[in-house]
Motif scaffolding. Structure first.
Motif, short mmCIF file in Angstrom:
data_model
loop_
_atom_site.label_atom_id
_atom_site.label_comp_id
_atom_site.label_asym_id
_atom_site.label_seq_id
_atom_site.Cartn_x
_atom_site.Cartn_y
_atom_site.Cartn_z
N ARG A 158 -10.37 -0.60 -21.63
CA ARG A 158 -9.40 -1.35 -22.45
C ARG A 158 -9.72 -2.84 -22.43
NH1 ARG A 158 -6.08 2.48 -19.73
NH2 ARG A 158 -5.66 0.97 -18.07
N ALA B 95 -11.90 -0.27 -15.87
CA ALA B 95 -12.44 1.07 -15.65
C ALA B 95 -12.23 1.96 -16.88
CB ALA B 95 -11.79 1.69 -14.43
N ALA B 96 -11.10 1.76 -17.57
CA ALA B 96 -10.77 2.59 -18.74
C ALA B 96 -11.39 2.05 -20.03
CB ALA B 96 -9.26 2.69 -18.89
N GLN C 148 -8.22 -4.18 -12.92
CA GLN C 148 -9.27 -3.24 -12.53
C GLN C 148 -9.15 -1.90 -13.26
OE1 GLN C 148 -8.67 -3.37 -8.34
NE2 GLN C 148 -6.88 -2.04 -8.34
N GLU C 149 -7.93 -1.41 -13.47
CA GLU C 149 -7.76 -0.14 -14.18
C GLU C 149 -8.12 -0.29 -15.65
OE1 GLU C 149 -3.89 1.45 -13.52
OE2 GLU C 149 -4.17 1.68 -11.36
N ASP C 150 -7.78 -1.43 -16.26
CA ASP C 150 -8.13 -1.66 -17.67
C ASP C 150 -9.65 -1.74 -17.84
OD1 ASP C 150 -5.42 -1.88 -18.54
OD2 ASP C 150 -5.36 -3.88 -17.68
N PHE D 67 -13.47 -2.89 -6.29
CA PHE D 67 -12.58 -2.59 -7.40
C PHE D 67 -13.25 -2.84 -8.76
CE2 PHE D 67 -9.63 -4.09 -3.98
CZ PHE D 67 -9.17 -2.83 -3.67
N ASN E 108 0.58 -5.10 -7.50
CA ASN E 108 -0.55 -4.21 -7.75
C ASN E 108 -1.12 -3.58 -6.50
OD1 ASN E 108 -1.48 -4.43 -10.81
ND2 ASN E 108 -0.80 -6.46 -10.18
N CYS E 109 -1.08 -4.29 -5.37
CA CYS E 109 -1.75 -3.81 -4.17
C CYS E 109 -0.80 -3.59 -2.99
CB CYS E 109 -2.84 -4.80 -3.76
SG CYS E 109 -4.14 -4.98 -4.98
N ALA F 45 -15.14 -2.52 -12.12
CA ALA F 45 -15.44 -1.44 -13.04
C ALA F 45 -16.94 -1.43 -13.36
CB ALA F 45 -14.66 -1.61 -14.34
#
Length: 306
Positions: free
Chosen positions: A254, A251-252, A247-249, A303, A105-106, A305
């Motif tokens: 989900r 932010a979105a 982190q993306e989930d 990071f 991921n990073c 959300a």
């Protein structure tokens, strides 16, 4: 006497035809130039130069030896040039190992940026959650989670590896949202299992009032964070997840972060490497890892959300 120096004096004598000219080129006396050649003749057991009062000429054996010496000296000079070039700019193969989730991921995106700035470097990245012996297995650096124990390696501190509690909106709509760590006992908790250790059946939390150890259980265990994330996204339960993996989930929308008023243990994270392998390519890699993931450049919660 140094053999390469003696060979160089011999070649210069053969090219110039005299000990005096060779001596001038090397900043030594004519007698010392002659001594270098005599030492070589003693070593090979044959005369290399025909000596006259005016000019030195090669013997038959000397001619063959001369050609080989020129080739050897040229190779030595080329080797020095390559070494100087390598010491001046990063190039070559760089072997790195890192934990699976952080690496995928990073670290992998960072390596892509590193390679753009250092096009002559080839990176081999091995992702594994087992302990890797850098010296025995031939790696130049590793990302390590947890306290450092190997004093033979140099370590650079990075941001802590933070864990968050989260679940999907569908799961929360059906089962409700836990407000305290103790309420996790009434929820399906998705647990990470190590190959060499038992399933984690306790989750740890803390707040201003103290620490809490919560027994958890659930219908699904896995030794891969991606599998647990997929299960959480499909409403299978509550997940204690590495922040970098979700982190993306978050932010979105989900996934939803739970128990925001409580902290979970953050594991120390370091970049480690043997001091003996600090080549230009590794130094450049270390600088970029610390620049992007060092504690002074990445703030806690960056990071997270909202």
């Amino acid at each position: 006497m140094d053999r390469l120096t003696s060979m160089a004096v011999f070649v210069k004598t053969a090219d110039s035809g005299s000990f005096a000219a060779a001596a001038l080129a090397f900043g030594i006396s004519s007698q010392m130039a002659g001594k270098h050649v005599s030492t070589l003749e003693e070593r090979v057991g044959a005369r290399l130069l025909n000596r006259t009062t005016r000019r030195q000429s090669l013997t038959e054996i000397g001619q063959i030896f001369y050609e080989r010496c020129k080739a050897l000296l040229a190779d030595a000079e080329a080797a020095e040039s390559v070494a100087q070039e390598l010491s001046a700019s990063p190039r070559g193969r760089l072997r790195i190992t890192a934990p699976v989730t952080f690496g995928a991921n990073c670290l992998a995106p960072m390596i892509a940026r590193y390679l753009k700035g250092h096009p002559h470097v080839l990176v081999d990245l091995t992702l594994t959650d087992r302990f890797v012996d850098l010296i025995d297995e031939g790696y130049e650096a590793a990302i390590r989670l947890g306290a450092l124990t190997d004093s033979s390696l140099i370590g650079r501190q990075l941001i802590p590896y933070r864990l968050l509690v989260c679940a999907s909106p569908d799961y929360l709509a059906e089962h409700g949202e836990p407000r305290t760590p103790a309420e996790l006992a009434d929820h399906a908790c998705l647990s990470f299992v190590y190959m060499t250790r038992p399933v984690a059946i306790e989750w740890h939390f803390s707040d201003a009032h103290g620490e809490y150890v919560v027994p958890v259980s659930g219908p699904f265990h896995a030794n891969d964070v991606k599998a647990l994330r997929a299960a959480a996204l499909h409403g299978a339960g509550v997940m204690l997840a590495p922040e970098v993996a979700v982190q993306e989930d978050l932010a979105a929308g989900r996934l939803v972060r739970l128990l925001r008023d409580y902290e979970t243990p953050a594991r120390p994270m370091h970049l480690v490497f043997p001091a003996s392998r600090a080549t230009p390519k590794l130094r450049a890699f270390i600088n970029q890892v610390v620049a992007e993931f060092g504690p002074d450049t990445v703030q806690d919660g960056q990071f997270e959300a909202t």
